[in-house]
Structure formats: C-alpha cells, structure tokens
Design a protein around this motif. Structure first.
Motif, PDB file in Angstrom:
ATOM      1  N   GLU A   1     -24.172  -3.956  14.359  1.00  0.00           N
ATOM      2  CA  GLU A   1     -23.556  -2.879  13.708  1.00  0.00           C
ATOM      3  C   GLU A   1     -23.813  -2.688  11.746  1.00  0.00           C
ATOM      4  O   GLU A   1     -23.188  -2.463  10.653  1.00  0.00           O
ATOM      5  CB  GLU A   1     -22.165  -3.447  13.938  1.00  0.00           C
TER       6      GLU A   1
ATOM      7  N   ARG B   1     -24.401   0.103   9.423  1.00  0.00           N
ATOM      8  CA  ARG B   1     -23.585  -0.627   8.320  1.00  0.00           C
ATOM      9  C   ARG B   1     -24.587   0.325   6.988  1.00  0.00           C
ATOM     10  O   ARG B   1     -24.421   0.024   6.173  1.00  0.00           O
ATOM     11  CB  ARG B   1     -22.432  -1.636   7.729  1.00  0.00           C
TER      12      ARG B   1
ATOM     13  N   GLN C   1     -16.714   1.295  11.806  1.00  0.00           N
ATOM     14  CA  GLN C   1     -17.025   1.306  12.943  1.00  0.00           C
ATOM     15  C   GLN C   1     -16.741   0.806  14.277  1.00  0.00           C
ATOM     16  O   GLN C   1     -15.535  -0.133  13.810  1.00  0.00           O
ATOM     17  CB  GLN C   1     -18.479   0.409  12.778  1.00  0.00           C
TER      18      GLN C   1
ATOM     19  N   ASN D   1     -17.672  -0.307  18.362  1.00  0.00           N
ATOM     20  CA  ASN D   1     -18.283   0.063  19.459  1.00  0.00           C
ATOM     21  C   ASN D   1     -17.493   0.772  20.789  1.00  0.00           C
ATOM     22  O   ASN D   1     -16.571   0.252  20.863  1.00  0.00           O
ATOM     23  CB  ASN D   1     -18.926  -1.543  19.862  1.00  0.00           C
TER      24      ASN D   1
ATOM     25  N   GLN E   1     -21.441   3.925  19.265  1.00  0.00           N
ATOM     26  CA  GLN E   1     -20.596   3.528  18.450  1.00  0.00           C
ATOM     27  C   GLN E   1     -19.913   4.567  17.965  1.00  0.00           C
ATOM     28  O   GLN E   1     -20.521   5.998  17.553  1.00  0.00           O
ATOM     29  CB  GLN E   1     -21.477   3.050  17.476  1.00  0.00           C
TER      30      GLN E   1
ATOM     31  N   ILE F   1     -18.563   6.277  14.182  1.00  0.00           N
ATOM     32  CA  ILE F   1     -19.099   5.631  12.825  1.00  0.00           C
ATOM     33  C   ILE F   1     -17.101   6.823  12.758  1.00  0.00           C
ATOM     34  O   ILE F   1     -17.044   7.991  12.401  1.00  0.00           O
ATOM     35  CB  ILE F   1     -19.756   6.939  12.322  1.00  0.00           C
TER      36      ILE F   1
ATOM     37  N   LEU G   1     -24.488   7.316  17.641  1.00  0.00           N
ATOM     38  CA  LEU G   1     -24.026   7.224  16.328  1.00  0.00           C
ATOM     39  C   LEU G   1     -22.833   8.814  17.250  1.00  0.00           C
ATOM     40  O   LEU G   1     -23.332  10.096  17.232  1.00  0.00           O
ATOM     41  CB  LEU G   1     -24.273   7.168  15.370  1.00  0.00           C
TER      42      LEU G   1
END
Length: 439
Positions: free
Chosen positions: A350, A354, A371, A373, A388, A390, A432
């Motif tokens: 993470e 980031r 974020q 998961n 993940q 966003i 993502l």
C-alpha cells in the motif's frame, strides 16, 4: 476509441463508457462494490509478512551464539522531507519503505533491520515532526504526531536528520526536536546533515553545523554574559538598569545550561558567590548543571557525532552504518537474520502505491484519496495477485487520477508493480480500480 489501451497490462481504471461524439469524449464511471469477491479477501494478514532478501542465507547467519549477539535500536527523527526513509532504505541496502519529494509520505513509524556479522541494528523510521496545530489542520492521526517521541524513548541512539539544502530550516533545530532531545538527554544523539550534494558551497556546511550544535550561538551568548558582567561592575548604574542586566544574564545562563535552577540560592556567606551575578566564579560559568531550556533554544550542544551525507546517492551513508554497527551493545537479536522489516507485506504494498500516487498527482489529491485492498491471492504458479481500490472523494478527482486515456493510472500501476516485484521477488499482477464516493 479503442479500449485496448486502457485494459493493457490488466490495468482497469474503472468501467469506461465511450460515446460517439465529435470529440470522442470518454466518460468515466466508478465501479460497484466487489461484495462478490468477499471470500477471497485478505485485507490484513493475521501474521506479519517479512521481506526476504535476494541473497540466499548462509550458515554463518544462523550460528551466532546468544552470548556474541549485539543489538541496538536507533530512532531517526527530523522534520518532513529530511530524507529519513531514504536513509533507512540505503542503510538496509534495499528499497523497503516508500519515499517521495512531497511531505508526509511516512504516516507512522516503520522498522528497518540491518544484520551484519554478530550485530543487528533496528532502525525506527518516523513521520516528520510537525507542530500540533499543523497536525490538526492536516487531520493527521494522533499516532502520526506521537510516533517520533515514542520511538526515541525506546532507542539506544537518536539520529537527528536535517536537510542541509533547505536554506529556511537548516540554520536551527526545530523546537520539537530539541524538546525530544531534552527529554531523552540520557540517550546518545547524533546529527546527520543530509542532501549535502545539493549544497554548492561546502563551507556553508561548517556554518550550519556550528549553528545546529550551538557552537556559534553558545559563544555569542557567553560573550554577552561577559560583557554584561563587566558593565555590572560600574558603580554608577541605577538599580533599574542593574536589575535589567541581571535578568538578562540569568536568562542567557538558563539558555546556555549554566544555571542550576534546582540548587539552593547562594548567600553572601558562600565563598563562591559573586555579588554582581549570583553565579559561581566570574559569573560566566556554573558547572553544577548542563540543563538546556528546550523552549528557548534551537540548537543542541550534546551531539556526540556529526555525519554529512547524501542518502539519495549513498555518499557518506557507509560511515554512519559502520558507526552504528560498531556501537551496538551486547544484546539478543529481536529479528531473524534475514528479516529487513516487521511491517506486514500488505502495508508495504500500500505504501508503494501511495508513493506513486504522490509522484503523479498534484496539490491535495494524494492526501485526500484513500486505498483499500480487495484481493490478495497467491496463484499456484507463484504469482501474487493484488486488487486495490483508489477511493476518491469526487468524480473530478477520479478523472484526474485516471488521467487522459487512462495514462496516469497506467503509469502508477506499472511503476508500483515493478517496485513490488523487486521487493517481494515474485511475479506481481497488480490491478488498481479508481472509485468515486460521489456519483
């Protein structure tokens, strides 16, 4: 417009609906919740995953007897963007923690571990120190504000990092740093001037060092005390002026740590009493105390060593590493010889994502998005599959994160995948999803 570009490398930037207009406008819509994937979710491993090095373990690493083991904890503190995480990565010899030119990339304390021979050093990487009112304004967690001070309380050595290239902050220590040093004055401390490669005139570094260690400031204040003491010998001074001079001398001696505020007041019967100042001898030095008023001082005269380096290029880092390894006391190791951190792997991943968000996004956007998961799964082929979210506050923010034709989120995913693969030594399939909380 073809959607193949947006879905290359298995990067999904949210469901994208294309309308046939003259400008081929792409309208980005956020995806739905992934409740159907809940059986596969592994948001936080139940045990810490550790990062294994690329080099195989040797038998020598496993035969160090308890009697021969040395262990030490080092707390690294400093203001934001001083280069603390970069230094920890360089000392470990591998990029484990996220770094960014932007402030507040590190949100909480992280532990890095060096093991060499019979010695193990735990490096406590801490968030940048900021005033409490700034922390409230940024809405950071309480842990963010307290981790630096808490880390120093359990450390064997405190390393204070200063950005030598920052002309606005390099001349004096942050007040919070001095307060921490004062509260832990029994713990040895060292000064590290970082980013010296960005300082054009190297003679400036000497001046900066003198200012941070109090060499110049201390001498100036001693000179002021001497000058005022000489003036007090003038019998023609009025009581008002004499009282003012004595008050200034007392304040200067407090700042210099030359006044023992806990000692009983001296009287004229005491042979060491100075009638003009009330201090021992000539009024300049009182050896009974070295207490420094942290609220009045922006330097620290008790640094045991000063190191100058560039943690980015690695110049000078080896000297600090050798020093730390050479000063570790006898003690049982707290980590296995191959461990580089106690941070769970998911947290490391993470942080890497980031870091890339900070790199590609401007202004407040990387600070306000979050974020989460969705999927963490190891395939039979050894591939680590990661999904993940966003999470953006607005559709406009989501649009910026995705970027024109999805190029921004593609770059973020590509670079994050490369870093994760190098860190974990396995094939990584990172996806993502950009979401908006407001439709």
């Amino acid at each position: 417009m073809s959607l193949s570009l947006l879905f290359s490398r298995r990067i999904i930037c949210g469901w994208i609906k294309t309308y046939s207009t003259a400008s081929s406008e792409i309208v980005k819509e956020t995806i739905d919740d992934f409740s159907s994937l809940s059986p596969l979710l592994d948001p936080r491993p139940t045990h810490p995953h550790t990062v294994t090095p690329t080099t195989p373990h040797t038998s020598e690493e496993h035969i160090v007897s308890l009697a021969d083991q040395c262990f030490m904890k080092v707390a690294i503190i400093g203001t934001p963007n001083a280069g603390k995480s970069t230094l920890v990565n360089e000392l470990i010899g591998r990029k484990v923690f996220a770094v960014s030119p932007k402030r507040h990339t590190t949100l909480h304390r992280a532990m890095g571990v060096i093991t060499h021979g019979n010695t193990q050093v735990a490096l406590l990487d801490t968030p940048g120190l900021i005033p409490y009112h700034e922390g409230r304004k940024l809405k950071v967690s309480k842990q963010f504000l307290t981790d630096p001070a808490r880390s120093t309380m359990e450390a064997d050595i405190i390393v204070v990092m200063v950005d030598a290239a920052n002309k606005h902050t390099r001349e004096r220590l942050d007040r919070n740093i001095v307060r921490i040093l004062q509260a832990n004055r029994h713990i040895p401390s060292m000064l590290v001037l970082n980013k010296v490669d960005l300082v054009s005139h190297k003679h400036v570094l000497l001046s900066v060092t003198e200012g941070l260690t109090g060499t110049m400031e201390r001498q100036d204040k001693l000179n002021q005390v001497s000058a005022l003491t000489r003036k007090l010998r003038n019998k023609n001074l009025t009581d008002k002026v004499r009282t003012k001079f004595e008050s200034i001398i007392q304040k200067l001696n407090l700042e210099l740590g030359l006044l023992d505020t806990t000692a009983k007041p001296r009287t004229e019967d005491d042979p060491t009493f100075n009638a003009s100042t009330g201090f021992q001898g000539d009024g300049c030095v009182d050896r009974l105390s070295t207490t420094v008023r942290s609220d009045l001082c922006h330097s620290w005269p008790h640094f045991e060593e000063t190191f100058m380096m560039s943690s980015l290029t690695g110049d000078g880092v080896e000297s600090l590493k050798v020093y730390l390894l050479g000063h570790a006391p006898k003690g049982e190791w707290q980590y296995l010889s191959h461990e580089m951190t106690d941070t769970p792997t998911l947290d490391l991943v993470e942080n890497i994502v980031r870091e890339k968000l900070f790199k590609y996004l401007e202004k407040e956007i990387p600070y306000v998005i979050t974020q989460s998961n969705i999927l963490w799964e190891h395939t039979d082929e050894g591939t680590l599959t990661i999904y993940q979210n966003i999470n953006c506050k607005t559709e406009k923010q989501a649009s910026i994160v995705i970027g024109p034709a999805g190029r921004t989120i593609q770059a973020i995913t590509r670079e994050a995948s490369d870093d994760i693969r190098q860190l974990l030594n396995c094939t990584v399939d990172l996806t993502l999803y950009v979401r908006s909380n407001k439709k």
